[in-house]
Design a protein around this motif. Sequence first.
Motif, short mmCIF file in Angstrom:
data_model
loop_
_atom_site.label_atom_id
_atom_site.label_comp_id
_atom_site.label_asym_id
_atom_site.label_seq_id
_atom_site.Cartn_x
_atom_site.Cartn_y
_atom_site.Cartn_z
N THR A 169 -9.48 -10.72 -38.95
CA THR A 169 -8.87 -10.48 -40.26
C THR A 169 -9.88 -9.82 -41.18
N LEU A 170 -9.56 -8.62 -41.63
CA LEU A 170 -10.33 -7.88 -42.62
C LEU A 170 -9.36 -7.57 -43.76
N PHE A 171 -9.44 -8.33 -44.85
CA PHE A 171 -8.39 -8.34 -45.87
C PHE A 171 -8.99 -8.18 -47.26
N ARG A 172 -8.39 -7.30 -48.04
CA ARG A 172 -8.82 -7.04 -49.42
C ARG A 172 -10.30 -6.65 -49.48
N LEU A 173 -10.62 -5.61 -48.74
CA LEU A 173 -11.99 -5.10 -48.69
C LEU A 173 -11.94 -3.63 -49.11
N ALA A 174 -12.06 -3.38 -50.40
CA ALA A 174 -11.92 -2.02 -50.92
C ALA A 174 -13.02 -1.09 -50.40
N GLY A 175 -14.17 -1.64 -50.05
CA GLY A 175 -15.27 -0.82 -49.57
C GLY A 175 -15.21 -0.50 -48.09
N LEU A 176 -14.20 -0.98 -47.42
CA LEU A 176 -14.05 -0.71 -45.99
C LEU A 176 -13.33 0.62 -45.82
N THR A 177 -13.98 1.57 -45.14
CA THR A 177 -13.45 2.93 -45.03
C THR A 177 -13.48 3.39 -43.57
N GLY A 178 -13.12 4.65 -43.39
CA GLY A 178 -13.18 5.24 -42.06
C GLY A 178 -12.00 4.85 -41.19
N PRO A 179 -12.02 5.25 -39.93
CA PRO A 179 -10.88 5.00 -39.03
C PRO A 179 -10.90 3.61 -38.41
N ILE A 180 -9.79 3.25 -37.82
CA ILE A 180 -9.74 2.06 -36.97
C ILE A 180 -10.42 2.42 -35.65
N PRO A 181 -11.50 1.74 -35.29
CA PRO A 181 -12.29 2.19 -34.14
C PRO A 181 -11.64 1.86 -32.79
N ALA A 182 -11.93 2.71 -31.81
CA ALA A 182 -11.40 2.51 -30.46
C ALA A 182 -11.97 1.26 -29.82
N CYS A 183 -13.10 0.76 -30.34
CA CYS A 183 -13.74 -0.42 -29.73
C CYS A 183 -12.85 -1.66 -29.77
N LEU A 184 -11.87 -1.69 -30.69
CA LEU A 184 -10.99 -2.86 -30.77
C LEU A 184 -10.20 -3.04 -29.48
N ALA A 185 -10.01 -1.96 -28.73
CA ALA A 185 -9.27 -2.06 -27.47
C ALA A 185 -10.01 -2.88 -26.44
#
Length: 332
Positions: free
Chosen positions: A97-113
């Motif tokens: 869970t990454l929630f309400r993080l305005a400073g989080l940017t960039g793409p959803i990484p392939a590593c999650l797979a």
Amino acid sequence: MASTTLLAVLLLVAASAAPARSCSPRDLQALLSVKQALGNPSTLSTWTPASPDCCSWDHLRCNDAGRVNNVFIDGADDVRGQIPSAVGGLTELMSLTLFRLAGLTGPIPACLAALSNLQFLTVSHTNVSGAIPESLARLRGLDSVDLSSNQLTGGIPASFADLPSLRSLDLGHNQLTGSIPAGLVQGQFRSLVLSYNQLTGPIPRDDARDEINTVDLSHNKLTGDPSHLFAAGRPIGKVDLSWNYLDFDLSQLVFPPEMTYLDLSHNLIRGTVPLSLERLSTLQKLDLSYNRLCGPLPKGHGVIKHGCKPYAHNQCRKGTPLAGCQDLEWSE
């Protein structure tokens, strides 16, 4: 002497029965890399080599074997950067869970797979952008995916429709385009939210009969006839299709009696208000306004109990205009 020996044996048995909770060195290193990639935020101050048992750190949980299986970072103003590739090293992770993080940017990484045990994924209310990676569909155990309120673009991966365990999907409040993949509106879903995007085309037909709790496709550019969502024998609780370009005849539609929420406002819907509304005793929210419905308005209690607002601003094109309900009497 005998009592002392017995006590020693009991303590030895208790110690051997206690679950191992020592932190996995692999997980510890991955977590420290995650913290560094996020700008070493004070929110993760407990994530430090000075406390080598990572199972005691904030914002995570471990299983009985001492492997990290739940990471949750919520509402941290000091998190900066992209979702770290080091997350892929937490191979026992079941929930992220990454929630309400305005400073989080960039793409959803392939590593999650690489997180083959992942069941619950939330990346919501951030500034994550780019396309939803097709590789997420490799996570066959996914039960819930919430990628809402980000800056995601591109289409919805068709492979999401093939996830066998997915019960909840929320992609609302993004900038997604294209059509809804065939098979995505499946009976297996308990909640499907695709609202506030730029999706086009018809809502794919689905003949499943399983119960659905929520379908929210509002605030898109969808067209066509969604009547199949209300097929006989298919219980459904909440349907919000408002603010689209849906064009179909409402007159003979039979709504499931279990419905509690129905919003079809701001479309191009024609015909008359169906009598089946009178039988929706559990309906709490109704809005059919801003369409092309014609009269007469049914006089049953199930229709009139919602007041006049749900029927307002209907511009009948062919037939008797939908009369105001102020003068209609309630009937049982």
